[in-house]
Scaffold this active site. Structure first.
Site, PDB file in Angstrom:
ATOM      1  N   GLU A   1      30.210  51.566 -19.150  1.00  0.00           N
ATOM      2  CA  GLU A   1      28.897  50.914 -19.009  1.00  0.00           C
ATOM      3  C   GLU A   1      27.796  51.956 -18.929  1.00  0.00           C
ATOM      4  O   GLU A   1      27.614  52.602 -17.903  1.00  0.00           O
ATOM      5  CB  GLU A   1      28.853  50.047 -17.736  1.00  0.00           C
ATOM      6  CG  GLU A   1      29.709  48.815 -17.811  1.00  0.00           C
ATOM      7  CD  GLU A   1      29.632  47.954 -16.545  1.00  0.00           C
ATOM      8  OE1 GLU A   1      28.606  48.026 -15.830  1.00  0.00           O
ATOM      9  OE2 GLU A   1      30.609  47.240 -16.280  1.00  0.00           O
TER      10      GLU A   1
ATOM     11  N   GLU B   1      35.380  47.678 -11.630  1.00  0.00           N
ATOM     12  CA  GLU B   1      34.775  48.426 -10.521  1.00  0.00           C
ATOM     13  C   GLU B   1      35.423  48.093  -9.180  1.00  0.00           C
ATOM     14  O   GLU B   1      34.734  47.996  -8.163  1.00  0.00           O
ATOM     15  CB  GLU B   1      33.269  48.152 -10.449  1.00  0.00           C
ATOM     16  CG  GLU B   1      32.508  48.606 -11.672  1.00  0.00           C
ATOM     17  CD  GLU B   1      30.998  48.616 -11.455  1.00  0.00           C
ATOM     18  OE1 GLU B   1      30.523  47.865 -10.596  1.00  0.00           O
ATOM     19  OE2 GLU B   1      30.319  49.376 -12.148  1.00  0.00           O
TER      20      GLU B   1
HETATM   21  C1  GAL Z   1      28.170  46.931 -12.986  1.00  0.00           C
HETATM   22  C2  GAL Z   1      29.140  45.817 -13.328  1.00  0.00           C
HETATM   23  C3  GAL Z   1      28.600  44.995 -14.484  1.00  0.00           C
HETATM   24  C4  GAL Z   1      27.170  44.608 -14.236  1.00  0.00           C
HETATM   25  C5  GAL Z   1      26.359  45.850 -13.964  1.00  0.00           C
HETATM   26  C6  GAL Z   1      24.920  45.587 -13.657  1.00  0.00           C
HETATM   27  O1  GAL Z   1      28.429  47.470 -11.742  1.00  0.00           O
HETATM   28  O2  GAL Z   1      30.385  46.339 -13.677  1.00  0.00           O
HETATM   29  O3  GAL Z   1      29.401  43.860 -14.663  1.00  0.00           O
HETATM   30  O4  GAL Z   1      27.139  43.761 -13.150  1.00  0.00           O
HETATM   31  O5  GAL Z   1      26.863  46.505 -12.856  1.00  0.00           O
HETATM   32  O6  GAL Z   1      24.299  44.993 -14.714  1.00  0.00           O
END
Ligand code: GAL
Length: 890
Positions: A259, A190
């Protein structure tokens, strides 16, 4: 003789060749290449639709890994995803750790063994609610370093670590072209969110990171998540609650969702987030509907932040994440089961999904739409079990209206779509699955000492059982307040916390001496004022002591401190204990963030004006005496000079406690209930089970019921209002021996160790509710008779399926009603229509078994209890450990 020798040589040669062959082929798959086009990853020449489950290996123990992977596979995952954790793998510069929970190679191999693929997100910045986002704290000390930008010292270190990981994976033959499971890699994480803060140097850094990664010759594609300017050869991917609108930055790249946030994390004193599975399934279905090709659940299993691995500020020890597999490794139902059905439905469409270059779009209504995938002449030849006629067309029908059910017409047939839902039609005609119709079982979990009578609360409960306290025999020893060793030093002025502690401990003692004159005392009395300690800014916790006495505690993230103080005449010891509770893991310029105090520290209200403590002489001491003596270990704990703790002793601050306890019988996961304690850390047999803190969530902000409809945000369906955020702390079974387990606790604020108990976590109650009009079980689509057209999928009746955790069986059916039952799990009651056979049919099918299914139909339940009425079967079952029942019951 010669012939014989030749034969022997030949044999040796063959053995050699065989070994060579199997080594070069790897142990897991025939070597295969991974490429991609605009539609999907191309695995061994074939486009694939892939479901992946995020599991961070150090958030579980190696003993838990096989079961977690198996449950992911059973739940329909094709792949497992994990970050790597630099600070776990290189705690000291140049000294690597790939052991125990950090045995990455073993984890990847277990995934390969189970036939799943692996997505490795190397980072090495990972965020992940992990301490310092995965960066080793020593990285800050490298002269001239600036993290995550075009900075030579940083790039050198990053390249070294990323190379180390890629080389390790290659040496272990874990890449797909070596026959290993790794099909995809990630560099950075990110960075797009931060890039703007770094100006031109940020842009340069992105290019450098991409080239560096590509230059390592890993031989599988790389992604960058949330990176709209990812260079040509790197796939930019989406992280969000929904990614169905996502378009990568080039028409040659596939749409990948690295994610899919199926829940969220929480902080001490926070509520517990919960993402309803109907919405999650909707998001996933929409993603594949609109052209997505690979989706990873963040997290499929969240696990536990053991030790001091939680990030911050203030992330709790549990990383349950409301994931489909809970923190303890048990299925979280109906999430796990409903997603399993969803995955099966998507898989039934895979042949059409990969065949079409893009879907055909059809508007079905103002907020209703269909995407249809046709298998055409350019078929990739993906081999599924579906016959030609069934595979040629698959469709997704969506109703994105949050409020109303919609009836739509698609290819001449009428379909009813609940609000905010997607129906999946693998054959463009019959609905296999609707995201809002949950047929999967619900599991009610208990956390309790041992088998107990009926559970009454509908939610996850802990049954309080006085007899369950761990032991009546506790020892304690006080932690000295302030300087405890020769290993202290004095500096003029305030030093930044992490610079001193190197994060070897949460704790940093600061001590200085303040002289208070008679005049000052008189001044305060006359004016009715007291002197005040003022610190411009502080994180995470500060405890203020005067002459050894705790007089104030402040908690916050860069907050101002205004602490009134009562001094004695003469010299006073002012002690400030600064504490971290998980280092910052998100944001730009992390290397500058630091901890402890910022700005000026002063004492106000003195007769002669303020005293600037920022320039005072301070004695520094890192950590706790008990921590550095390692009195939490079996080997060293005797060093501490423990004394017996009296049952009626009052809660005491800054105290170590120890006790021995026996493991509970059985194989259920174990938790320590630390609800009676304040704040501190706990160790079992020397294993650090994490920080604990008894902070309570706000009373408000949890809805009475959770409406899955409409866009999800982490505040939407919170639970646990007014209750402590975390009271149970996972102790992995593999850290326990049968008896005499050493529990050591460091308590800061005062608690009652006599109330600490050891509990078991169990899925005790299963419920399911399926109506006659529900869809047939997903696996029936692969029934040979259905494939051959001998039986129509329409003629297959729905089923109720119940499944206890492994090693458990259904001991009794507590409720069963086929008809028009009312209520919900643990609250069912019979309605006007009820088949008297219900209980006997379900009991016969299920009792004594680990899993069972019952057809929801008149014939399945011994007749029609009420004609012309749509009937439902509701069941509540109880699971018990099969060992407590004995083999005779099978
Ligand atoms: C995303 C990040 C993850 C985790 C998630 C929240 O932005 O890439 O590593 O932090 O948020 O759980």
């Amino acid at each position: 003789m010669v012939g014989f020798e030749n034969k022997a040589v030949l044999k040796l040669l063959l053995v050699y060749l065989f070994i060579q062959f199997s080594v070069t082929c790897g142990n897991f798959f025939q070597p295969f290449n991974v490429t991609y086009d605009h539609r999907a990853l191309i695995i061994d020449g074939k486009r694939r639709m892939l479901i992946s489950g995020g599991i961070h290996y150090p958030r579980a123990t190696p003993q838990m890994w096989p079961d977690l992977i198996a449950k992911s596979k059973e739940g329909g995952a094709d792949a497992i995803e994990s970050y790597t954790f630099w600070n776990g793998h290189e705690p000291v510069k140049g000294q690597y750790n790939f052991e125990g929970r950090f045995d990455l190679v073993k984890f990847v191999k277990l995934v390969g063994d189970s036939g799943l693929y692996f997505l490795l997100r190397i980072g090495p910045y990972v965020c992940a609610e992990w301490n310092f986002g995965g960066f080793p704290v020593w990285l800050r000390d490298i002269p001239g370093i600036e993290f995550r930008t075009d900075n030579e010292p940083f790039k050198r270190e990053m390249q070294r670590f990323v190379t180390k990981i890629v080389d390790l994976m290659r040496e272990e033959k874990l890449f797909s072209w070596q026959g290993g499971p790794i099909i995809l890699l990630q560099i950075e994480n990110e960075y797009g969110n931060m890039e703007g803060s770094y100006g031109q140097k940020g842009k340069e850094y992105v290019k450098w990171a991409a080239n560096m990664a590509l230059g390592l010759g890993a031989g599988v594609p790389w992604v960058m998540c949330k990176q709209t300017d990812a260079p040509d050869d790197i796939i930019d991917t989406c992280n969000n609650y929904y990614c169905d609108g996502y378009k990568p930055n080039s028409p040659n790249k596939p749409t990948i969702w690295t994610e899919d946030w199926d829940g969220w994390y929480t902080t001490w004193g926070g509520r517990l987030p919960h993402r309803p599975v109907e919405d999650l399934a909707f998001a996933v279905a929409r993603f594949f509907q609109r052209g997505g090709s690979l989706m990873n659940y963040y997290m499929y299993f969240g696990g536990t932040n053991f030790g001091r691995t939680s990030g911050g500020p203030f992330y709790i020890t549990s990383y349950d994440y409301d994931a489909p597999i809970d923190e303890y490794g048990l299925r979280s139902e109906p999430k796990w089961g409903h997603l399993k059905d969803l995955h099966a439905a998507i898989k039934l469409c895979e042949r059409a999904l990969v065949a079409a270059d893009s879907p055909q779009y059809m508007k079905l209504g103002p907020k209703q739409e269909a995407h249809v995938y046709w298998e055409n002449a350019h078929s990739t030849g993906l081999n599924t079990n579906l016959s030609e006629s069934q595979s040629t067309c698959s469709a997704f029908l969506a109703n994105i209206d949050e409020h109303n059910t919609a009836t739509v017409t698609f290819r001449g047939k009428s379909y009813s779509l609940p609000p905010w839902s997607v129906s999946i039609l693998p054959d463009c005609s019959n609905v296999a699955f609707n995201t809002a119709k949950v047929g999967a079982q619900t599991a009610m979990k208990v956390v309790e000492y041992a088998s107990s009578p009926k559970i009454s609360a509908p939610e996850l409960v802990m049954t309080k059982n006085e007899a369950s306290s761990i032991t009546e025999s506790w020892m304690s020893v006080k932690e000295p307040i302030g300087i405890w060793s020769e290993n202290n030093f004095t500096v003029q002025g305030m030093m930044e916390h992490l610079k001193v502690t190197k994060d070897e401990s949460d704790y940093l003692w600061h001590m200085t001496r303040i002289y208070v004159s008679d005049d000052d005392i008189a001044f305060w009395e006359e004016n009715q004022v007291s002197p005040t300690l003022v610190i411009d800014s502080m994180r995470d916790v500060l405890r203020v002591f005067i002459n050894g006495k705790l007089i104030g505690s402040i908690t916050g993230h860069w907050v101002k401190v205004v602490q009134p103080i009562q001094f004695q005449q003469g010299y006073n010891d002012l002690i400030l204990l600064s504490q971290t509770v998980g280092l910052q893991n998100y944001g730009a310029f992390l290397e500058k963030d630091g901890a402890g105090f910022r700005g000026q520290t002063k004492l106000t209200g003195f007769k002669n004006g303020d005293i600037d403590l920022s320039k005072a002489s301070w004695i520094y001491q890192v950590g706790l005496k008990g921590e550095f003596q390692k009195i939490f270990t079996v080997e060293e704990n005797e060093k501490a000079g423990w004394t017996e703790l009296k049952l009626d002793s009052t809660p005491s601050t800054f105290t170590w406690y120890k006790a021995y306890f026996d493991s509970p019988d059985g194989s259920e996961p174990v938790a320590l209930d630390l609800g009676s304690m304040g704040k501190g850390q706990a160790w079992v047999n020397g294993h650090h089970i994490g920080r604990y803190w008894n902070l309570t969530a706000p009373k408000d902000g949890c809805p009475n019921s959770c409406n899955y409809r409409g866009a999800y945000g982490s505040n939407k369906c919170m639970t646990n209002c007014g209750k402590p955020t975390q009271t149970w702390y996972h102790v992995p079974r593999s850290w326990l021996q049968e008896s005499n387990n050493l529990l050591v606790i460091f308590e800061e604020t005062g608690g009652n160790p006599f109330e600490i108990s050891v509990k078991l976590r169990e899925s005790r109650i299963l419920c399911a509710q399926v109506s006659e009009s529900h869809y047939p079980p997903l696996d029936q689509w692969l029934n040979p008779d259905v494939i051959d057209g001998k039986v129509s999928i329409n003629d297959i009746r729905p089923q109720i399926r119940l499944q206890c955790e492994d090693g458990h069986i259904i001991s009794s059916i507590e409720f069963a009603s086929y008809g028009t039952p009312h209520g919900s799990c643990q609250n069912f009651s019979e309605g006007n229509c009820h088949s008297p056979n219900s209980l006997s049919v379900v009991s016969k099918a299920c009792e004594g078994r680990n899993s069972c299914s019952v057809e929801v139909s008149n014939s399945g339940l011994g007749g029609d209890p009420c004609r012309g009425v749509l009937k439902t079967l509701a069941v509540e079952a109880r699971c018990v450990s099969s060992s407590t029942i004995g083999v005779s019951q099978f």
